[in-house]
Design an enzyme around this catalytic site. Structure first.
Site, short mmCIF file in Angstrom:
data_model
loop_
_atom_site.label_atom_id
_atom_site.label_comp_id
_atom_site.label_asym_id
_atom_site.label_seq_id
_atom_site.Cartn_x
_atom_site.Cartn_y
_atom_site.Cartn_z
N LYS A 52 53.99 -48.76 -46.00
CA LYS A 52 55.13 -49.51 -45.44
C LYS A 52 56.42 -48.72 -45.65
O LYS A 52 57.23 -48.55 -44.73
CB LYS A 52 55.22 -50.91 -46.08
CG LYS A 52 54.08 -51.83 -45.64
CD LYS A 52 54.01 -53.13 -46.44
CE LYS A 52 52.79 -53.95 -46.00
NZ LYS A 52 52.65 -55.23 -46.70
N GLN A 96 54.41 -57.91 -52.12
CA GLN A 96 53.02 -57.60 -51.76
C GLN A 96 52.07 -58.56 -52.47
O GLN A 96 52.19 -58.80 -53.67
CB GLN A 96 52.71 -56.14 -52.12
CG GLN A 96 51.37 -55.64 -51.62
CD GLN A 96 51.26 -55.59 -50.09
OE1 GLN A 96 52.25 -55.46 -49.39
NE2 GLN A 96 50.06 -55.71 -49.58
N ASP A 119 57.75 -61.13 -43.89
CA ASP A 119 56.30 -61.38 -43.88
C ASP A 119 55.96 -62.65 -43.11
O ASP A 119 54.79 -62.87 -42.76
CB ASP A 119 55.77 -61.52 -45.31
CG ASP A 119 55.11 -60.25 -45.82
OD1 ASP A 119 54.54 -59.52 -44.99
OD2 ASP A 119 55.16 -60.01 -47.04
N1 GUN Z 1 48.57 -58.57 -48.66
C1 GUN Z 1 47.70 -58.41 -47.62
N2 GUN Z 1 48.37 -58.43 -46.45
C2 GUN Z 1 49.67 -58.61 -46.76
C3 GUN Z 1 50.85 -58.70 -45.96
O1 GUN Z 1 50.84 -58.65 -44.72
N3 GUN Z 1 52.01 -58.88 -46.65
C4 GUN Z 1 52.05 -58.96 -47.99
N4 GUN Z 1 53.23 -59.15 -48.57
N5 GUN Z 1 50.98 -58.87 -48.76
C5 GUN Z 1 49.79 -58.71 -48.13
#
Ligand code: GUN
Length: 298
Positions: A52, A96, A119
């Site tokens: 990311k 995350q 998110d």
């Molecule tokens: N863990 C798995 N997929 C995601 C996501 O799209 N965002 C976040 N913050 N954690 C995740």
């Protein structure tokens, strides 16, 4: 069979974002800024967050990676979120997941300012999604919608079968596909671990979204001839012959299913890359620019 190549579709999104950032900088404005919080050292989470951050840099966004110890107290994590909420230089915040067991994911998600919730996990964001209001769409379902758009996959009137009801993928995906959007208007069946006759339901699917997290679960005998198959799985499966000691497997048995599907996403190189594209678009939206493409009524 058409390969729904995430590299191609995500690159197109990123090129367009890059142009936008370039224009912002030319106008003397700051670049959008994403803050990502990573708690602990979970290998998969490390990889996702690193990707990311790297993608932000590639297109000219600013990013801040905030690392916290696995043992961090919930209150300290919440304080960090409040600090970022109040920091005018930060446009988007993501924490995350998964988080260590002693921390409430629900509390953490609710602590994020909904205006910075890139998110799309905050209950306010989810409520707006359900009501068809403009909001942040969770990155993976958003990325899948962008992919359907990029490859011009017709969805109107189709039967979409979504396997998996997670808040991150399955449930928001089912809402989007049933919504009155350019790449929505499907009849949706949302399947989960208590669904009997899953195979029969999958066989009715014109579109299958596999998001249950079980490697190669969807086999050729579960897929109708000509179906569009979207594989969201990214499970690490031990493999001593692989350099890292594991291989990434999707939820779909690609080799056999690709002989029946009219279009299919590969793993890796499919939905994972589109998730990043969705997150980047959400970050630009948080910055104050309206995301293009979605929200379009059919
Ligand atoms: N863990 C798995 N997929 C995601 C996501 O799209 N965002 C976040 N913050 N954690 C995740």
């Amino acid at each position: 069979m058409m390969l729904l190549d995430g590299k191609i579709a995500s690159q197109a999104v990123k090129e367009s974002l890059k142009t936008t950032v370039h224009q912002l900088l030319m106008d003397g404005k700051p670049a959008p800024h994403l803050a990502a919080i990573l708690v602990g050292t979970n290998g998969a989470s490390e990889t996702y967050v690193a990707s990311k951050v790297k993608n932000c840099e590639e297109i000219g966004f600013r990013s801040s990676l905030i690392r916290m110890e696995e043992s961090i107290e919930e209150a300290l994590l919440l304080d960090k979120i409040y600090e970022l909420n109040n920091d005018a230089a930060i446009d988007g915040i993501l924490v995350q997941l998964p988080l260590p067991k002693h921390i409430s994911e629900a509390k953490v998600i609710e602590a994020i300012n909904p205006a910075k919730d890139v998110d799309g996990f905050h209950p306010i964001s989810v409520g707006k999604l359900v009501q068809g209001l403009e909001t942040f769409i969770p990155a993976t379902p958003y990325g899948i919608m962008l992919m359907l758009e990029h490859f011009n996959i017709e969805t109107k009137g189709k039967h979409a079968v979504v396997i998996g009801r997670s808040n991150i993928v399955g449930r928001p995906m089912s809402i989007l596909l049933s919504s009155n959007l350019k790449h929505g208007n499907c009849t949706v069946t949302l399947c989960h671990s208590h669904t009997p006759n899953l195979k029969e339901i999958c066989l009715q699917g014109d579109i299958i979204i596999a998001a249950l997290g079980r490697p190669e679960f969807v086999k050729a005998d579960m897929v109708k001839e000509g179906a569009v198959v979207i594989d969201v799985g990214i499970t690490r499966v031990e493999d001593p012959t692989a350099k890292k000691g594991f291989r990434i497997k999707g939820d779909v048995a690609f080799d056999e299913v690709s002989t029946k599907a009219s279009a299919i996403t590969p793993v890796p190189g499919g939905v994972g890359l589109m998730t990043i594209a969705g997150l980047l678009k959400n970050t630009l939206q948080a910055y104050g620019l309206k995301a293009e493409g979605l929200g379009q009524k059919a």
